[in-house]
Write an enzyme that holds these catalytic residues in place. Sequence first.
Site, PDB file in Angstrom:
ATOM      1  N   ARG A  44      20.154   3.030   6.943  1.00  0.00           N
ATOM      2  CA  ARG A  44      18.710   2.744   6.948  1.00  0.00           C
ATOM      3  C   ARG A  44      17.948   3.966   6.427  1.00  0.00           C
ATOM      4  NH1 ARG A  44      16.184   3.623  11.366  1.00  0.00           N
ATOM      5  NH2 ARG A  44      17.641   2.504  12.723  1.00  0.00           N
ATOM      6  N   TYR A  96      -2.273 -11.687  -5.753  1.00  0.00           N
ATOM      7  CA  TYR A  96      -1.128 -12.449  -5.267  1.00  0.00           C
ATOM      8  C   TYR A  96      -1.434 -13.025  -3.880  1.00  0.00           C
ATOM      9  CZ  TYR A  96       3.566 -13.515  -3.686  1.00  0.00           C
ATOM     10  OH  TYR A  96       4.662 -14.166  -3.192  1.00  0.00           O
ATOM     11  N   ASP A 168      -0.452  -2.499  -7.833  1.00  0.00           N
ATOM     12  CA  ASP A 168       0.664  -3.450  -7.799  1.00  0.00           C
ATOM     13  C   ASP A 168       0.975  -3.777  -9.261  1.00  0.00           C
ATOM     14  OD1 ASP A 168       2.325  -5.665  -7.844  1.00  0.00           O
ATOM     15  OD2 ASP A 168       1.391  -6.627  -6.112  1.00  0.00           O
ATOM     16  N   LYS A 193      10.907  -9.657  -9.357  1.00  0.00           N
ATOM     17  CA  LYS A 193      10.419 -10.268 -10.586  1.00  0.00           C
ATOM     18  C   LYS A 193      11.102  -9.617 -11.798  1.00  0.00           C
ATOM     19  CE  LYS A 193       8.000 -12.335  -7.447  1.00  0.00           C
ATOM     20  NZ  LYS A 193       6.655 -11.954  -7.059  1.00  0.00           N
TER      21      LYS A 193
HETATM   22  C1  LIG Z   1       5.930 -11.729  -5.862  1.00  0.00           C
HETATM   23  C2  LIG Z   1       4.826 -10.748  -5.773  1.00  0.00           C
HETATM   24  C3  LIG Z   1       4.662  -9.964  -4.622  1.00  0.00           C
HETATM   25  C4  LIG Z   1       5.534 -10.134  -3.395  1.00  0.00           C
HETATM   26  O1  LIG Z   1       6.851  -9.781  -3.650  1.00  0.00           O
HETATM   27  P1  LIG Z   1       8.134 -10.436  -2.909  1.00  0.00           P
HETATM   28  O2  LIG Z   1       9.265  -9.752  -3.571  1.00  0.00           O
HETATM   29  O3  LIG Z   1       8.073 -11.906  -3.151  1.00  0.00           O
HETATM   30  O4  LIG Z   1       8.005 -10.112  -1.469  1.00  0.00           O
HETATM   31  C5  LIG Z   1       3.643  -9.022  -4.628  1.00  0.00           C
HETATM   32  N1  LIG Z   1       2.832  -8.862  -5.693  1.00  0.00           N
HETATM   33  C6  LIG Z   1       2.960  -9.605  -6.805  1.00  0.00           C
HETATM   34  C7  LIG Z   1       2.041  -9.372  -7.954  1.00  0.00           C
HETATM   35  C8  LIG Z   1       3.956 -10.569  -6.888  1.00  0.00           C
HETATM   36  O5  LIG Z   1       4.074 -11.316  -7.986  1.00  0.00           O
END
Ligand SMILES: *Cc1c(COP(=O)(O)O)cnc(C)c1O
Length: 370
Positions: A44, A96, A168, A193
């Site tokens: 961890r 998001y 983000d 992603k």
């Molecule tokens: C998918 C997404 C998230 C969240 O991520 P997860 O891996 O699904 O927890 C946060 N911000 C954006 C822009 C996203 O597309």
Amino acid sequence: MKETTLAQIALTQDDTGAIANPIYLSTAYQHEGLGLSTGFDYTRTKNPTRQVFEDAFARLEGGVASFATASGMASIQLVCNLFKPGDEILVSFDLYGGTFRLFEFYEAQYGIRFHYIDFENPDAVKAAITPQTKALFIEPISNPLMIEIELAPYYTLAAQHKLLTIIDNTFLTPYLSTPLLDGADIVLHSATKYIGGHNDVLAGVVTVKDEALAEKLGQFHNMIGATLSPIDSYLLLRGLKTLHLRVERSQENARRFASACENLTGIQDVLYCGRTGMLSLRLKPEYSIDQLLRQLKVLRFAESLGGTETFVTFPYTQTHIDMPDEEKDRRGIDQHLIRLSIGIEAYEDIEQDFIQALEKAKEVSTDDTF
Ligand SMILES: *Cc1c(COP(=O)(O)O)cnc(C)c1O
């Protein structure tokens, strides 16, 4: 060059000559004696495979440290731990849905206040700053409306008011943009992603350029425990090796598709900022989205983005389900809007499949049926 760094990311440097990184599954590490450690004690806290990913990623972003988490949401949660009740965070308006849901919960439960502002308008953001404001949280390409926000004015504003800028950068990836090098303090991604890129790993990553901030986040990362597993860390390293090829190809496909859609009769609006493989389309009201989705043969009706396959998402009931209907309507996230993550397939296959499905999606109006 970025392409070479990516293609050769984290080549192993052990005595075996192995090219691919080993995956260290061990959760525990043996010590020679009291006070001695190899640098690894418990997974961890620190894991050799995760460390290789984190170090490589931090270099890619121009940061001092990265923290790989079990999901993108876990990355956002990790960063939220920097704030306390009464702190205010200005958030880009159209973001998001899962992030919105987490922020709403943190506001109700912990009294951290999130104010949603239109970041296309720097004066509105400036006017919203109060002595309690601690940070700006920005998605540089809004979701699902795909408006690209110019970040430079916010780095200046944040410096003047001693605010953290948190970006983000999931849609853009470090291949297209490295905000830490431009003035941001914290960059995070849903690595599920484009970074993973193959729809087979759930992950997130936070990167910072300040040592003190890195130390704090490192403590939270270990304390909370939503750290990324060794196998998933390996999969992210593997994904990174082709990031540039995948991003280039999906972007090229998306550019062609966006311009083709401008001329399709069933399409009311094409929402595309000119970068990335992400775009949204607003269909004319007489077209049935349900029919369109049912008729797709190459494109997939699925809720994610940034993979090799082209995905179609319906934000109204998928990514933005937790946003109140009035809020969605106010933002233009309506029942005629679909979001596409264009993949790396042959362009012609994407276009043809979409057009055939769209043609079948035109509802027969009562006037035509006599
Ligand atoms: C998918 C997404 C998230 C969240 O991520 P997860 O891996 O699904 O927890 C946060 N911000 C954006 C822009 C996203 O597309």
